[in-house]
Structures are given as structure tokens and as C-alpha cells.
Design an enzyme around this catalytic site. Structure first.
Site, PDB file in Angstrom:
ATOM      1  N   SER A   7       0.839  -1.197   0.000  1.00 51.27           N
ATOM      2  CA  SER A   7       0.000   0.000   0.000  1.00 51.27           C
ATOM      3  C   SER A   7       0.871   1.242   0.000  1.00 51.27           C
ATOM      4  O   SER A   7       1.663   1.460   0.922  1.00 51.27           O
ATOM      5  CB  SER A   7      -0.899   0.015   1.232  1.00 51.27           C
ATOM      6  OG  SER A   7      -1.508   1.287   1.366  1.00 51.27           O
ATOM      7  N   HIS A  32      -1.328  -1.353  -4.243  1.00 52.43           N
ATOM      8  CA  HIS A  32      -2.568  -0.971  -3.577  1.00 52.43           C
ATOM      9  C   HIS A  32      -2.579   0.537  -3.362  1.00 52.43           C
ATOM     10  O   HIS A  32      -1.640   1.100  -2.780  1.00 52.43           O
ATOM     11  CB  HIS A  32      -2.696  -1.697  -2.243  1.00 52.43           C
ATOM     12  CG  HIS A  32      -4.035  -1.550  -1.592  1.00 52.43           C
ATOM     13  ND1 HIS A  32      -5.127  -2.310  -1.957  1.00 52.43           N
ATOM     14  CD2 HIS A  32      -4.467  -0.725  -0.612  1.00 52.43           C
ATOM     15  CE1 HIS A  32      -6.169  -1.972  -1.209  1.00 52.43           C
ATOM     16  NE2 HIS A  32      -5.798  -0.992  -0.397  1.00 52.43           N
ATOM     17  N   ASP A  34      -4.732   3.588  -1.774  1.00 54.63           N
ATOM     18  CA  ASP A  34      -5.824   3.988  -0.879  1.00 54.63           C
ATOM     19  C   ASP A  34      -6.262   5.408  -1.200  1.00 54.63           C
ATOM     20  O   ASP A  34      -5.469   6.350  -1.116  1.00 54.63           O
ATOM     21  CB  ASP A  34      -5.364   3.915   0.574  1.00 54.63           C
ATOM     22  CG  ASP A  34      -5.185   2.478   1.053  1.00 54.63           C
ATOM     23  OD1 ASP A  34      -6.140   1.702   0.928  1.00 54.63           O
ATOM     24  OD2 ASP A  34      -4.092   2.147   1.541  1.00 54.63           O
ATOM     25  N   MET A  36      -8.758   8.356  -0.079  1.00 56.96           N
ATOM     26  CA  MET A  36      -9.538   8.809   1.072  1.00 56.96           C
ATOM     27  C   MET A  36     -10.022  10.235   0.836  1.00 56.96           C
ATOM     28  O   MET A  36      -9.299  11.057   0.259  1.00 56.96           O
ATOM     29  CB  MET A  36      -8.687   8.763   2.341  1.00 56.96           C
ATOM     30  CG  MET A  36      -8.065   7.405   2.626  1.00 56.96           C
ATOM     31  SD  MET A  36      -7.100   7.434   4.155  1.00 56.96           S
ATOM     32  CE  MET A  36      -6.371   5.797   4.115  1.00 56.96           C
ATOM     33  N   HIS A  65      -8.477   1.340  -3.906  1.00 54.62           N
ATOM     34  CA  HIS A  65      -9.423   1.144  -2.806  1.00 54.62           C
ATOM     35  C   HIS A  65     -10.061   2.492  -2.489  1.00 54.62           C
ATOM     36  O   HIS A  65      -9.415   3.374  -1.912  1.00 54.62           O
ATOM     37  CB  HIS A  65      -8.665   0.576  -1.609  1.00 54.62           C
ATOM     38  CG  HIS A  65      -9.487   0.316  -0.395  1.00 54.62           C
ATOM     39  ND1 HIS A  65      -8.933  -0.031   0.813  1.00 54.62           N
ATOM     40  CD2 HIS A  65     -10.834   0.344  -0.198  1.00 54.62           C
ATOM     41  CE1 HIS A  65      -9.887  -0.195   1.706  1.00 54.62           C
ATOM     42  NE2 HIS A  65     -11.050   0.028   1.124  1.00 54.62           N
ATOM     43  N   MET A  67     -12.061   4.666  -0.377  1.00 54.55           N
ATOM     44  CA  MET A  67     -12.629   4.891   0.950  1.00 54.55           C
ATOM     45  C   MET A  67     -13.279   6.273   0.931  1.00 54.55           C
ATOM     46  O   MET A  67     -12.799   7.221   1.575  1.00 54.55           O
ATOM     47  CB  MET A  67     -11.540   4.779   2.012  1.00 54.55           C
ATOM     48  CG  MET A  67     -11.077   3.353   2.218  1.00 54.55           C
ATOM     49  SD  MET A  67      -9.699   3.214   3.375  1.00 54.55           S
ATOM     50  CE  MET A  67      -8.335   3.364   2.224  1.00 54.55           C
ATOM     51  N   MET A 136     -11.553  -5.771   5.924  1.00 55.06           N
ATOM     52  CA  MET A 136     -10.657  -4.873   6.648  1.00 55.06           C
ATOM     53  C   MET A 136     -10.362  -5.439   8.027  1.00 55.06           C
ATOM     54  O   MET A 136     -11.268  -5.853   8.754  1.00 55.06           O
ATOM     55  CB  MET A 136     -11.291  -3.484   6.794  1.00 55.06           C
ATOM     56  CG  MET A 136     -11.505  -2.734   5.491  1.00 55.06           C
ATOM     57  SD  MET A 136      -9.959  -2.334   4.632  1.00 55.06           S
ATOM     58  CE  MET A 136      -9.142  -1.273   5.851  1.00 55.06           C
ATOM     59  N   ASP A 172      -6.774  -6.385   4.496  1.00 51.27           N
ATOM     60  CA  ASP A 172      -6.036  -5.120   4.578  1.00 51.27           C
ATOM     61  C   ASP A 172      -6.078  -4.617   6.013  1.00 51.27           C
ATOM     62  O   ASP A 172      -7.160  -4.420   6.567  1.00 51.27           O
ATOM     63  CB  ASP A 172      -6.700  -4.099   3.636  1.00 51.27           C
ATOM     64  CG  ASP A 172      -5.995  -2.749   3.617  1.00 51.27           C
ATOM     65  OD1 ASP A 172      -5.003  -2.566   4.346  1.00 51.27           O
ATOM     66  OD2 ASP A 172      -6.449  -1.869   2.863  1.00 51.27           O
ATOM     67  N   GLY A 174      -2.766  -4.050   9.179  1.00 46.86           N
ATOM     68  CA  GLY A 174      -1.904  -4.653  10.188  1.00 46.86           C
ATOM     69  C   GLY A 174      -1.302  -5.981   9.808  1.00 46.86           C
ATOM     70  O   GLY A 174      -0.852  -6.733  10.677  1.00 46.86           O
ATOM     71  N   GLY A 194       1.326  -2.345   4.179  1.00 49.63           N
ATOM     72  CA  GLY A 194       1.834  -0.978   4.113  1.00 49.63           C
ATOM     73  C   GLY A 194       3.161  -0.850   4.819  1.00 49.63           C
ATOM     74  O   GLY A 194       4.226  -0.994   4.220  1.00 49.63           O
TER      75      GLY A 194
END
Length: 211
Positions: A7, A32, A34, A36, A65, A67, A136, A172, A174, A194
Site C-alpha cells: 500500500s 494498492h 488507498d 480517502m 481502494h 474509501m 478490513m 487489509d 496490520g 503498508g
């Protein structure tokens, strides 16, 4: 073997093109991205213009992705910018089935994501239309969060729901070399990583360890 999608949320934003090329050389399978909007999640990241500028950096699939609220307003723009997969949140969709069709009509593979507090029942009636289901394992909006272990039964249930369908099961949040084995055991096909990649001095070693 589980696919690894680093990510770029955890990458050095001042040199994103170089970072993408570096993880590709290190063995990444997807990139990936993200997106936002500061509304659906607290942070604001990047838009389709940046994705378009990054597209020449690699031939790896761009796993975008979203969000964001009202994702239907942005799907075509990200598809035109070079997205290969577009994932939307079930929680942000008023008409999820229609949204999946819109992604396919834009020429992309369609994914749906579920937040930790959202039940699998939100997607059970559209799973046959999906190319990817994302569970998630952190609450979205920030990188570097700890894996929520209580999501493991949900991941296993998602794998059973997919059954023999040609649908990627993605996780996705941790993910690191300490828990990826638990994910693989439960049928996960793709992990988003990430800080487990970009937070290390050796991307190749980090990706190899995950795989």
C-alpha cells in the site's frame, strides 16, 4: 502463494514513482492505492490525477481502494486514470449491485470492502458478481494500525461464502509476517501490506518474508 499488494499509503509521497518501481523490483504482485476523502474516513490522500501520473511507473495491476462517500461519482475517473481493480465500501453504497456493474462497465475488476464492524451479510447477495472481496482488519483511514485478531473468524466465513467462485479474498490492515500464516490458512489470496513493506529498509526481504 498469497499475493502481496504493498500500500503506497505507507510510502514516501515525495517519491511515489520511485517507491512503486522499488516494490515492483522487490517482488510485489499488485500496487494498492488507498483513496480517502476526509469524509468516509478522516484522512485525505490522492485523486485520479495522481493515479494517472503514477501509471507509467509500473505494469503491475493498480488495486484502487475507494474509501470515499458517493463512490459512483469517481469510478470512471479512476478507471480512465489506469485502475485495474476498483474496490468500494459496502457501507458507502446505496445501490451496491448497480455500483459493481458500473465498475465492470468502466473496464475494471470490481471489489467490495467491509469495515471490521460490518457483517458479511452486506455482500452475500452480490458475491457472485464480484472479482474481489476485501475484509478490513483495521478501521480504515490510517496506516500503521494493529491487526484486529477478532476478524479471523470473519475472514474464514468470507472464504466459505466465496466457495469455488473466481473471487479474490483480500485482507487489509496490520498484516505482517507474524499473522500472514493465519490468513493463508483461512483462504486469503491477497494481502495489503503498508508499513510491513515500506517501513522496512529492505523491500525485497520484507516481501519475501511475507510470501
Amino acid at each position: 502463494m498469497t499475493l502481496v499488494a504493498p500500500s503506497i499509503l505507507s510510502a514516501d509521497f515525495s517519491r511515489l514513482g520511485d517507491e512503486i518501481r522499488a516494490v515492483e523490483a522487490a517482488g510485489a504482485d499488485w500496487i494498492h492505492i488507498d483513496v480517502m476523502d476526509g469524509h468516509f474516513v478522516p484522512n485525505i490522500t490522492i485523486g485520479p490525477g495522481v493515479v494517472k501520473d503514477l501509471r507509467p511507473s509500473t505494469e503491475l495491476p493498480f488495486d484502487v481502494h475507494l474509501m470515499i462517500t458517493e463512490p459512483e461519482r469517481s469510478i470512471e475517473a479512476f478507471a480512465e486514470a489506469g485502475a485495474d481493480i476498483v474496490t468500494v465500501h459496502a457501507e458507502a453504497a446505496d445501490h451496491l449491485h448497480r455500483l459493481i456493474g458500473q465498475i465492470h462497465d468502466a473496464g475494471c475488476k470490481a471489489g467490495v470492502s467491509l469495515n471490521p464492524g460490518s457483517p458479511l451479510s452486506l455482500v452475500e447477495n452480490v458475491v457472485s458478481d464480484l472479482d474481489l472481496l476485501l475484509v478490513m482488519t483495521v478501521n480504515p483511514g490510517f496506516g500503521g494500525q494493529s491487526f484486529i485478531a477478532s476478524m479471523l473468524p470473519k475472514i474464514e466465513q468470507a472464504s466459505h461464502m466465496i466457495g469455488g467462485r473466481d473471487v479474490y479474498l483480500q485482507v487489509d490492515g496490520g498484516v505482517d509476517d507474524g499473522n500472514i500464516g493465519l490468513l493463508e490458512e483461512r483462504g486469503v489470496d491477497v494481502v495489503v501490506a503498508g508499513s510491513a513493506v515500506f517501513g522496512t529498509p529492505d523491500y525485497a526481504a520484507a516481501i519475501k518474508k511475507l510470501k
